[in-house]
Design a protein around this motif. Structure first.
Motif: not given
Length: 125
Positions: A97-125
């Motif tokens: 998901e971090r790799a997707v954040l690096e390659s996806a266009t900011e604000g795109s659906e792909e970027f937001l989905r990856a951002k959501s997933r990274v946030r969820a993991v970081e919230a309980v790390s």
């Protein structure tokens, strides 16, 4: 003394992800982050794209879910999250998901989905 728990249900079109008692739920909405505890005032909120939901169960365990849009409804003793899609943080490959954040266009659906997933993991790390 007032009860310190409330009923929490998180559902998506394809699955009921969580149903149980919680002491706290935190979610990103379109107007900012909100925390919900027992006896919260009734409200409706729109979940933000790229957000997550973090809950603390009655026993103290914390869980997080990547949530892609939807709504939350708070009543006197129940919170219902109606997500467009959702996924538990322990099912997420955070490196991918971090790799997707690096390659996806900011604000795109792909970027937001990856951002959501990274946030969820970081919230309980």
């Amino acid at each position: 003394m007032a009860d310190k728990t409330f009923r929490l249900d998180v559902v998506a079109p394809d699955a009921a992800l969580y149903s149980g008692d919680a002491t706290l739920m935190v979610a990103q909405t379109t107007v900012g982050q909100i925390g919900i505890m027992a006896n919260h005032e009734p409200m409706l909120g729109e979940l933000a794209a790229g957000g997550c939901v973090v809950l603390t169960e009655a026993g103290g365990a914390r869980k997080a879910m990547a949530v892609q849009g939807g709504f939350l409804s708070v009543t006197a003793d129940t919170v219902t999250v109606l997500a467009e899609s959702a996924q538990f943080s322990d099912e997420i490959d955070v490196a991918a998901e971090r790799a997707v954040l690096e390659s996806a266009t900011e604000g795109s659906e792909e970027f937001l989905r990856a951002k959501s997933r990274v946030r969820a993991v970081e919230a309980v790390s």
